[in-house]
Scaffold this active site. Structure first.
Site, PDB file in Angstrom:
ATOM      1  N   HIS A 135      -9.764  59.559  84.778  1.00 54.92           N
ATOM      2  CA  HIS A 135     -10.439  58.550  85.601  1.00 54.92           C
ATOM      3  C   HIS A 135      -9.703  57.203  85.568  1.00 54.92           C
ATOM      4  CE1 HIS A 135     -12.014  56.218  82.204  1.00 54.92           C
ATOM      5  NE2 HIS A 135     -12.033  57.383  81.591  1.00 54.92           N
ATOM      6  N   HIS A 144       6.259  61.625  88.340  1.00 50.22           N
ATOM      7  CA  HIS A 144       6.140  63.053  88.036  1.00 50.22           C
ATOM      8  C   HIS A 144       5.412  63.207  86.704  1.00 50.22           C
ATOM      9  CE1 HIS A 144       8.354  67.129  87.163  1.00 50.22           C
ATOM     10  NE2 HIS A 144       7.046  67.251  87.191  1.00 50.22           N
TER      11      HIS A 144
HETATM   12  C1  LIG Z   1      13.505  62.675  76.217  1.00 43.84           C
HETATM   13  C2  LIG Z   1      14.622  63.390  76.948  1.00 43.84           C
HETATM   14  C3  LIG Z   1      14.650  62.896  78.406  1.00 43.84           C
HETATM   15  C4  LIG Z   1      15.917  62.979  76.275  1.00 43.84           C
HETATM   16  O1  LIG Z   1      16.974  63.679  76.850  1.00 43.84           O
HETATM   17  P1  LIG Z   1      18.482  63.268  76.444  1.00 43.84           P
HETATM   18  O2  LIG Z   1      18.706  61.828  76.842  1.00 43.84           O
HETATM   19  O3  LIG Z   1      19.367  64.296  77.038  1.00 43.84           O
HETATM   20  O4  LIG Z   1      18.469  63.250  74.871  1.00 43.84           O
HETATM   21  P2  LIG Z   1      19.154  64.281  73.833  1.00 43.84           P
HETATM   22  O5  LIG Z   1      18.689  65.679  74.063  1.00 43.84           O
HETATM   23  O6  LIG Z   1      20.612  63.967  73.822  1.00 43.84           O
HETATM   24  O7  LIG Z   1      18.506  63.787  72.462  1.00 43.84           O
HETATM   25  C5  LIG Z   1      18.741  62.480  71.948  1.00 43.84           C
HETATM   26  C6  LIG Z   1      17.952  62.368  70.661  1.00 43.84           C
HETATM   27  O8  LIG Z   1      16.553  62.292  70.986  1.00 43.84           O
HETATM   28  C7  LIG Z   1      15.846  63.391  70.365  1.00 43.84           C
HETATM   29  N1  LIG Z   1      14.883  63.896  71.353  1.00 43.84           N
HETATM   30  C8  LIG Z   1      15.156  64.300  72.611  1.00 43.84           C
HETATM   31  N2  LIG Z   1      14.032  64.680  73.241  1.00 43.84           N
HETATM   32  C9  LIG Z   1      13.022  64.502  72.354  1.00 43.84           C
HETATM   33  C10 LIG Z   1      11.642  64.733  72.438  1.00 43.84           C
HETATM   34  N3  LIG Z   1      11.065  65.191  73.567  1.00 43.84           N
HETATM   35  N4  LIG Z   1      10.886  64.438  71.356  1.00 43.84           N
HETATM   36  C11 LIG Z   1      11.468  63.973  70.209  1.00 43.84           C
HETATM   37  N5  LIG Z   1      12.789  63.718  70.093  1.00 43.84           N
HETATM   38  C12 LIG Z   1      13.564  63.996  71.151  1.00 43.84           C
HETATM   39  C13 LIG Z   1      16.917  64.424  70.023  1.00 43.84           C
HETATM   40  O9  LIG Z   1      16.514  65.220  68.932  1.00 43.84           O
HETATM   41  C14 LIG Z   1      18.098  63.541  69.718  1.00 43.84           C
HETATM   42  O10 LIG Z   1      17.933  63.030  68.403  1.00 43.84           O
HETATM   43  P3  LIG Z   1      19.219  62.769  67.442  1.00 43.84           P
HETATM   44  O11 LIG Z   1      20.046  61.731  68.148  1.00 43.84           O
HETATM   45  O12 LIG Z   1      18.594  62.304  66.177  1.00 43.84           O
HETATM   46  O13 LIG Z   1      19.926  64.083  67.349  1.00 43.84           O
HETATM   47  C15 LIG Z   1      14.451  64.933  76.955  1.00 43.84           C
HETATM   48  O14 LIG Z   1      14.735  65.519  75.706  1.00 43.84           O
HETATM   49  C16 LIG Z   1      13.046  65.350  77.341  1.00 43.84           C
HETATM   50  O15 LIG Z   1      12.127  65.462  76.525  1.00 43.84           O
HETATM   51  N6  LIG Z   1      12.877  65.610  78.689  1.00 43.84           N
HETATM   52  C17 LIG Z   1      11.651  66.062  79.249  1.00 43.84           C
HETATM   53  C18 LIG Z   1      11.803  67.523  79.718  1.00 43.84           C
HETATM   54  C19 LIG Z   1      10.620  68.002  80.514  1.00 43.84           C
HETATM   55  O16 LIG Z   1       9.534  67.476  80.437  1.00 43.84           O
HETATM   56  N7  LIG Z   1      10.835  68.994  81.355  1.00 43.84           N
HETATM   57  C20 LIG Z   1       9.798  69.490  82.242  1.00 43.84           C
HETATM   58  C21 LIG Z   1      10.232  69.372  83.654  1.00 43.84           C
HETATM   59  S1  LIG Z   1       9.020  69.982  84.776  1.00 43.84           S
END
Ligand SMILES: CC(C)(COP(=O)(O)OP(=O)(O)OC[C@H]1O[C@@H](n2cnc3c(N)ncnc32)[C@H](O)[C@@H]1OP(=O)(O)O)[C@@H](O)C(=O)NCCC(=O)NCCS
Length: 211
Positions: A135, A144
């Site tokens: 709400h 998104h």
């Molecule tokens: C947050 C996010 C955007 C970061 O992506 P990225 O910039 O490529 O980051 P990386 O994968 O290189 O990770 C960088 C650091 O953040 C951490 N990290 C990444 N995603 C995380 C998450 N969701 N929660 C906790 N830590 C996360 C990694 O472990 C890494 O840590 P480190 O440096 O200590 O090794 C991505 O991981 C994410 O969660 N995307 C959402 C995906 C999603 O919702 N998809 C559905 C689509 S419909």
């Protein structure tokens, strides 16, 4: 037979096509700038690129943009709107949408999504499978909310922000524009424009070093 054109022949596009059929559209075709290399998207034909869609707009009863990347979806949506496309909003029959919610044109509400009383969602947004927008939420354009994410009451999410899969946002939190909330995050405080936050509780991820 009513015909829907979907711009964006991706996995997300397939889900949008499936929602469209469930919502009563009879024929769906895709357009994508990877055409003519890309000819099919799952069960559906890809029949042209966005330039071709522009020349064929009058052949369709509805048009929607199915591109997951928020800035690209917003750009294509505005371009189609300016071109006079008959843009539509899609709601899966299992989504629960309050009669007091307002959903912007060009948005998609997937299966099992819930949008509660007095929530407002901007144009070209996505409330993905099983996500909830409670709400009095205020969501801007081209937001998104990924599958299974939950926004408690009175949350604000500004334009172009992405709430990752399974994330949770505490009531009353304000999320700025072009924010990314990581998968599974629990957001308990406001998030400034442009940040990426992740974790429980969510904290900003360090910016990638520039090269
Ligand atoms: C947050 C996010 C955007 C970061 O992506 P990225 O910039 O490529 O980051 P990386 O994968 O290189 O990770 C960088 C650091 O953040 C951490 N990290 C990444 N995603 C995380 C998450 N969701 N929660 C906790 N830590 C996360 C990694 O472990 C890494 O840590 P480190 O440096 O200590 O090794 C991505 O991981 C994410 O969660 N995307 C959402 C995906 C999603 O919702 N998809 C559905 C689509 S419909």
């Amino acid at each position: 037979m009513n015909r829907l054109a979907i711009l964006g022949a991706s996995g997300h596009g397939k889900v949008v096509a499936d929602v469209a059929l469930a919502a009563g559209w009879q024929q769906v075709v895709f357009f994508d700038d990877a055409w003519p290399e890309r000819q099919r998207n799952g069960h559906w034909d890809v029949v042209g690129d966005s330039a071709r869609l522009q020349t064929e707009l009058s052949a369709f009863d509805g048009v929607i943009v199915a591109i997951g990347h928020n800035p690209t979806r917003w750009d294509k949506y505005r371009w189609l709107r300016a071109a006079g496309a008959r843009l539509v909003t899609l709601t899966h029959p299992t989504a629960s949408v309050s009669r007091f919610a307002r959903i912007g044109l060009g948005s998609v509400l997937m299966a099992g999504a819930a949008v509660n009383v007095d929530a407002e969602i901007g144009e070209a947004s996505i409330v993905n499978t099983g996500a909830t927008v409670d709400h009095d939420n205020q969501l801007g354009h081209a937001v998104h909310v990924s599958p299974g994410a939950h926004l408690a009451g009175g949350v604000t999410v500004s334009a172009l922000s992405w709430i990752g899969i399974g994330a949770v946002v505490r009531q009353g939190v304000r999320i700025g524009h072009s924010v990314t909330v990581g998968a599974g995050a629990v957001v308990i405080g406001d998030v400034a424009d442009g940040l990426t936050v992740a974790g429980v509780p969510a904290v900003p991820l360090p910016a990638a070093p520039s090269t």
